[in-house]
Structures are given as structure tokens and as C-alpha cells.
Scaffold this motif. Structure first.
Motif, short mmCIF file in Angstrom:
data_model
loop_
_atom_site.label_atom_id
_atom_site.label_comp_id
_atom_site.label_asym_id
_atom_site.label_seq_id
_atom_site.Cartn_x
_atom_site.Cartn_y
_atom_site.Cartn_z
N PRO A 1 0.79 -1.24 0.00
CA PRO A 1 0.00 0.00 0.00
C PRO A 1 0.82 1.29 0.00
O PRO A 1 0.29 2.34 -0.37
CB PRO A 1 -0.82 -0.12 1.29
CG PRO A 1 -0.96 -1.59 1.51
CD PRO A 1 0.35 -2.16 1.08
N VAL A 2 2.09 1.25 0.41
CA VAL A 2 2.93 2.45 0.36
C VAL A 2 3.83 2.45 -0.88
O VAL A 2 4.71 3.30 -1.01
CB VAL A 2 3.78 2.61 1.64
CG1 VAL A 2 2.89 2.77 2.86
CG2 VAL A 2 4.76 1.45 1.81
N GLY A 3 3.57 1.50 -1.77
CA GLY A 3 4.31 1.47 -3.03
C GLY A 3 5.62 0.72 -2.99
O GLY A 3 6.42 0.83 -3.93
N GLY A 4 5.86 -0.07 -1.93
CA GLY A 4 7.11 -0.80 -1.82
C GLY A 4 7.05 -2.17 -2.47
O GLY A 4 5.99 -2.65 -2.88
N ARG A 5 8.20 -2.79 -2.58
CA ARG A 5 8.33 -4.13 -3.13
C ARG A 5 8.92 -5.06 -2.08
O ARG A 5 9.70 -4.63 -1.22
CB ARG A 5 9.24 -4.12 -4.37
CG ARG A 5 8.69 -3.32 -5.54
CD ARG A 5 9.72 -3.22 -6.66
NE ARG A 5 10.13 -4.55 -7.14
CZ ARG A 5 11.14 -4.75 -7.99
NH1 ARG A 5 11.86 -3.72 -8.42
NH2 ARG A 5 11.44 -5.98 -8.38
N VAL A 6 8.52 -6.34 -2.15
CA VAL A 6 8.98 -7.34 -1.19
C VAL A 6 9.69 -8.46 -1.95
O VAL A 6 9.22 -8.91 -3.01
CB VAL A 6 7.81 -7.92 -0.37
CG1 VAL A 6 8.33 -8.90 0.68
CG2 VAL A 6 7.02 -6.80 0.30
N HIS A 7 10.82 -8.89 -1.41
CA HIS A 7 11.63 -9.92 -2.05
C HIS A 7 11.90 -11.04 -1.04
O HIS A 7 12.12 -10.78 0.14
CB HIS A 7 12.97 -9.34 -2.51
CG HIS A 7 12.85 -8.04 -3.25
ND1 HIS A 7 12.61 -7.97 -4.60
CD2 HIS A 7 12.90 -6.75 -2.81
CE1 HIS A 7 12.55 -6.71 -4.99
NE2 HIS A 7 12.73 -5.94 -3.91
N GLN A 8 11.90 -12.28 -1.53
CA GLN A 8 12.19 -13.41 -0.65
C GLN A 8 13.58 -13.95 -0.90
O GLN A 8 13.96 -14.24 -2.05
CB GLN A 8 11.18 -14.54 -0.83
CG GLN A 8 11.43 -15.70 0.14
CD GLN A 8 10.33 -16.74 0.12
OE1 GLN A 8 9.36 -16.60 -0.62
NE2 GLN A 8 10.47 -17.77 0.94
N GLY A 9 14.35 -14.08 0.17
CA GLY A 9 15.69 -14.63 0.05
C GLY A 9 16.53 -14.24 1.25
O GLY A 9 16.07 -13.57 2.18
N ASP A 10 17.78 -14.64 1.23
CA ASP A 10 18.69 -14.44 2.34
C ASP A 10 19.36 -13.07 2.27
O ASP A 10 20.19 -12.81 1.38
CB ASP A 10 19.75 -15.54 2.32
CG ASP A 10 20.68 -15.50 3.52
OD1 ASP A 10 20.27 -15.01 4.59
OD2 ASP A 10 21.83 -15.95 3.38
N LEU A 11 18.97 -12.20 3.17
CA LEU A 11 19.54 -10.86 3.30
C LEU A 11 19.56 -10.13 1.96
O LEU A 11 18.50 -9.89 1.37
CB LEU A 11 20.93 -10.93 3.93
CG LEU A 11 20.98 -11.55 5.35
CD1 LEU A 11 22.41 -11.58 5.88
CD2 LEU A 11 20.06 -10.83 6.31
N TYR A 12 20.74 -9.78 1.44
CA TYR A 12 20.83 -8.97 0.23
C TYR A 12 20.59 -9.78 -1.06
O TYR A 12 20.38 -9.19 -2.13
CB TYR A 12 22.23 -8.35 0.12
CG TYR A 12 22.63 -7.45 1.26
CD1 TYR A 12 22.25 -6.11 1.30
CD2 TYR A 12 23.40 -7.94 2.31
CE1 TYR A 12 22.64 -5.28 2.34
CE2 TYR A 12 23.78 -7.12 3.37
CZ TYR A 12 23.40 -5.79 3.38
OH TYR A 12 23.79 -4.97 4.41
#
Length: 272
Positions: free
Chosen positions: A139-150
Motif C-alpha cells: 500500500p505504500v508502493g514498496g516491493r517485497v523480495h524473498q531470500g537471504d539478506l541482500y
């Protein structure tokens, strides 16, 4: 009319008998959330069984906003609002923000909500956390990624991150058993266990931060007062200018490391 005074009293009594310190407040929240007496009874039963209140309700209040918190996801602590406040103060206009070990995504979402505009990327290794974070970060326009840290972050973020926040686990493995049952039994171990001295994940975050931070960018990590000197040492070892910020009211300790604005490729921890 629902609920009756007697049912309110019975909920309070049941919660208090189960050891809930703030039984009256919790009863009000559960009663407000339940759509009918059957749902209320089920919610009370789950709370009595030890499930965190936030998991029963499906939300937690964080920085003045209700954020979704699903079962099996780390519950954002109020002390982490201090880290968010410091991150907001350090953010330039339209910042690039990265939230590692994001859990529900509450911290990153709070930062972007406060600054008003920017680019937000949140990452977590747990599938349940990623699904939950999508509901708060999206809702704030962000993206989510799955994985280990960076590892799951877009390569194009390297050298562009203005604010890097990490509420990485920092409880030593040997102290997990001392945590309240709500945490150790219902929150993911990966969100709690920081290794033998509690600093294993922090060290991994710090070691690679220089590659991702923009010149003048900041890394903020929540830790304990006891662990702060070791965290500072790790920051310094990897070329970050470190300081410790403490909030006694929230029992919060945050180590802040800034990448020097003149940083170039001479130090592999800062640019490569």
C-alpha cells in the motif's frame, strides 16, 4: 445486544486466569474484533493457549498504524519505533530504503509513510513473512523480495541505498529458552536466534552493507545495550562511521553506521 456485561466479565476472567497481565485491555480488543460470540470464543481460546495477541487479532499497532501480522510472523515490537524514528531523521528527500529481515514489513513501511515519497524494498527469508509484508509494504508502493539478506535485492540498488534498516535477530542461541513463551513458541526461530553470541546475522548484514549504501547512506541495526560495543566494532571494521543511539523509555538500542560521502573503491567493504 452483543456482548453482554457478563460475557465481557467472563472474557476478562478467562484471560486473567491464563496469566494475561492486561486482561481488560485485551478483552476489549478481542470483543471489538470478533464478529459474533462463536468467533469471540475461538479467539479467546487461542489467546489462552498462548498465541500472541497480535496473531489472534491479525494486526499490531506500530507507529500509530495497524499493520497486518499473520500467525508465524515476527510481531513488531514497540521498541523498534525508535529505530524507525532515527531512520526518518536520516532520510534525504525521496530516499531509497531497504528493510532487511523485514518480517511483517512494518518498519520499512513506517519509514516510507513518514517521508512521503521514495523507493522501498523489503526482504525476508521466510515465506510467511513475505506474504504478510506484501500486505503492509504494497500500500505504500514498496516491493517485497524473498531470500537471504541482500541476495534477492535487485542488482541496480547497489550503491544507491540511502537508508538500510535491519531488525536482525540478536538473541544468543543459549538464551532463546529464556524468552516469553509467546515468542519462543509462536514466532519463527529464524527471526529470534542470532547465533552463539547473538550477532551472527548482524555481522553478515554489516559485512556487505558498503556495497549497497549510497555515499553518505546509513545502516541502522537494532541490538541490545550489552551487544552494542561489538556491533560498533563490526561497523568500524567494515568502514562505517558508527554511533550508538539509546532510548531508555522504549528500552531500545540502535547502532547507526554511515558510509563516508567520499567513499570510493579502495576499501572492498565499501565499494566493489
Amino acid at each position: 445486544m452483543y456482548p453482554s456485561p457478563s460475557s465481557v466479565s467472563s472474557v476478562v476472567t478467562a484471560l486473567r486466569s491464563a496469566g494475561c497481565v492486561f486482561a481488560e485491555d485485551e478483552a476489549d480488543l478481542l470483543i471489538s474484533a470478533a464478529r459474533d460470540p462463536h468467533e469471540l470464543a475461538a479467539m479467546v481460546e487461542r489467546r489462552i493457549a498462548g498465541l500472541p495477541l497480535e496473531h489472534v487479532l491479525g494486526w499490531a499497532e506500530f507507529c500509530g498504524v495497524r499493520v497486518a501480522v499473520d500467525p508465524g510472523v515476527f510481531v513488531p515490537r514497540r521498541r523498534s519505533e525508535f529505530l524507525v524514528g532515527r531512520a526518518i531523521a536520516l532520510a534525504p528527500p525521496r530516499p531509497v530504503v531497504v528493510d532487511l529481515c523485514c518480517g511483517s514489513g512494518a518498519l520499512g513501511a513506517a519509514v516510507l509513510r513518514a517521508v512521503g515519497a521514495g523507493e522501498l524494498h523489503a526482504a525476508d527469508i521466510e515465506s510467511a513473512a513475505v506474504r504478510c509484508a506484501l500486505r503492509n509494504v504494497g500500500p505504500v508502493g514498496g516491493r517485497v523480495h524473498q531470500g537471504d539478506l541482500y541476495d534477492p535485492l535487485p542488482a541496480g540498488l547497489a550503491g544507491r541505498v540511502d537508508v538500510l534498516i535491519a531488525n536482525a535477530p540478536y538473541v544468543p542461541t543459549g538464551e532463546i529458552g529464556l524468552l516469553p513463551p509467546e515468542a519462543r513458541d509462536f514466532e519463527p526461530l529464524v527471526a529470534l536466534d542470532g547465533g552463539p553470541d547473538g550477532l551472527g546475522i548482524q555481522r553478515r548484514v554489516t559485512a556487505r552493507a558498503g556495497r549497497w549504501l549510497a555515499p553518505g547512506g546509513s545502516l541502522l541495526i537494532e541490538t541490545s545495550e550489552r551487544q552494542a560495543p561489538s556491533t560498533v566494532a563490526a561497523f568500524t571494521r567494515h568502514g562505517l562511521q558508527a554511533e550508538v543511539a539509546v532510548c531508555e523509555d522504549l528500552d531500545a538500542t540502535v547502532v547507526i553506521g554511515k558510509r563516508p560521502a567520499h567513499a570510493a573503491g579502495a576499501d572492498g567493504s565499501l565499494a566493489r
